[in-house]
Design a protein around this motif. Structure first.
Motif: not given
Length: 251
Positions: A99-105
Motif C-alpha cells: 500500500r505504501q508503494r502506491a504507484s505499483i499496479r
C-alpha cells in the motif's frame, strides 16, 4: 513397492487453478513473499542498462506471484510498474503488502490473454519463470505460444522482453526465435545459479524500409497467428525445437 505407489505426478504448474490454490495455502501458512529464482540483486546488472537507468521507465511483470521483485525495483527508484498474475489471492496479497508503494499496479489476469494491457506499451517486460510453468502445461506448445504472443504484443517499440528461466538456452531459444515474432535476441546467457537469462527486442524501424516498425510487425503477427494457432491447437504438446518455424542457432 506396493501397487499404485509408483512415481508421483508433478504439480500442475501450467494451470492457473494450481497457482490460486498454491497462494491461498501459502497465505494461510504465513508466507509473505517468495522468489522462485533470483531477485533484484541478481538481475540489476541486466535490467538497469535495458531501462537506460531511467526511473521513469514503465515495467511490466508477467506472472509475478508473490515475488518481491517489483517492490525491490520500486525501492531502487523505478516507480512505474505493473505486476500481473493469474492468482487473485497473490495479487490481493501483494497489493495489500505494498500500500505504501502506491504507484505499483497489481492486476489479476491471464498472461496468455492480457486484455487489460495495451499493445506496444511497456519498454521493459519481465518474465521470471512464468515461461517455465507453461513448459509444464499438458498443452505446452499452445500455452507457450499464446504467452509469447502476448509478451511480444505489449513490449514497446525499442523495448525489451526479458525472460529468466530454469531451462537451458537450447530449450527456450527455439520458441523465442519463432518466425512469428520479429524479435532480435540481444542477450542469451547463463545467469547466476541454475538460471538462464534471455533478452529479446522487437526489430528496429530500419528493418522495415519505408514503413513503421510496429505496423509491419503487427501485420506479420496478424497474418501468421491464425495458422500458428491452428498448428499448436492441433498439436498442443509438440516440440518446436524440431520445427522449421524457428532458427536453431544459439547465442
Amino acid at each position: 513397492m506396493a501397487e499404485g505407489q509408483g512415481e508421483q505426478e508433478l504439480p500442475d504448474f501450467g494451470e492457473g487453478s494450481y497457482w490460486e490454490e498454491h497462494y491461498v495455502k501459502a497465505a494461510a501458512e504465513g508466507e509473505d513473499v517468495y522468489d522462485w529464482l533470483v531477485g533484484w540483486t541478481q538481475l540489476q546488472w541486466i535490467l538497469e542498462p535495458l531501462m537506460g537507468r531511467d526511473p521513469r521507465c514503465a515495467v511490466l511483470h508477467l506472472g509475478n506471484g508473490n515475488s518481491p521483485l517489483p517492490e525491490e525495483m520500486f525501492d531502487a527508484g523505478y516507480k512505474d510498474q505493473t505486476a500481473v498474475d493469474i492468482s487473485e489471492a497473490a495479487t490481493l496479497h501483494m497489493a495489500a503488502r505494498n500500500r505504501q508503494r502506491a504507484s505499483i499496479r497489481w492486476i489479476t489476469a491471464d498472461c496468455r490473454n492480457l486484455i487489460q494491457i495495451p499493445s506496444d506499451h511497456y519498454p521493459l517486460v519481465v518474465d521470471k519463470s512464468t515461461l517455465d510453468a507453461f513448459f509444464c502445461n499438458d498443452q505446452h506448445a499452445l500455452a507457450i505460444m499464446e504467452f509469447l504472443k502476448e509478451a511480444y504484443r505489449v513490449t514497446a517499440t525499442g523495448g525489451t522482453f526479458v525472460s529468466v528461466s530454469m531451462h537451458r538456452p537450447k530449450a527456450v531459444l527455439p520458441w523465442l526465435r519463432h518466425r512469428l515474432f520479429r524479435w532480435r535476441m540481444i542477450r542469451a546467457r547463463g545467469g547466476r545459479g541454475a538460471t538462464s537469462t534471455f533478452a529479446a527486442q522487437p526489430h528496429w524501424e530500419e528493418d522495415f524500409p519505408g514503413g513503421n516498425k510496429r505496423c509491419k510487425a503487427d501485420e506479420s503477427l496478424e497474418a501468421h497467428w491464425p495458422r500458428i494457432f491452428q498448428q499448436v491447437t492441433l498439436h498442443p504438446d509438440s516440440d518446436l525445437s524440431s520445427s522449421d518455424e524457428s532458427d536453431s542457432e544459439e547465442d
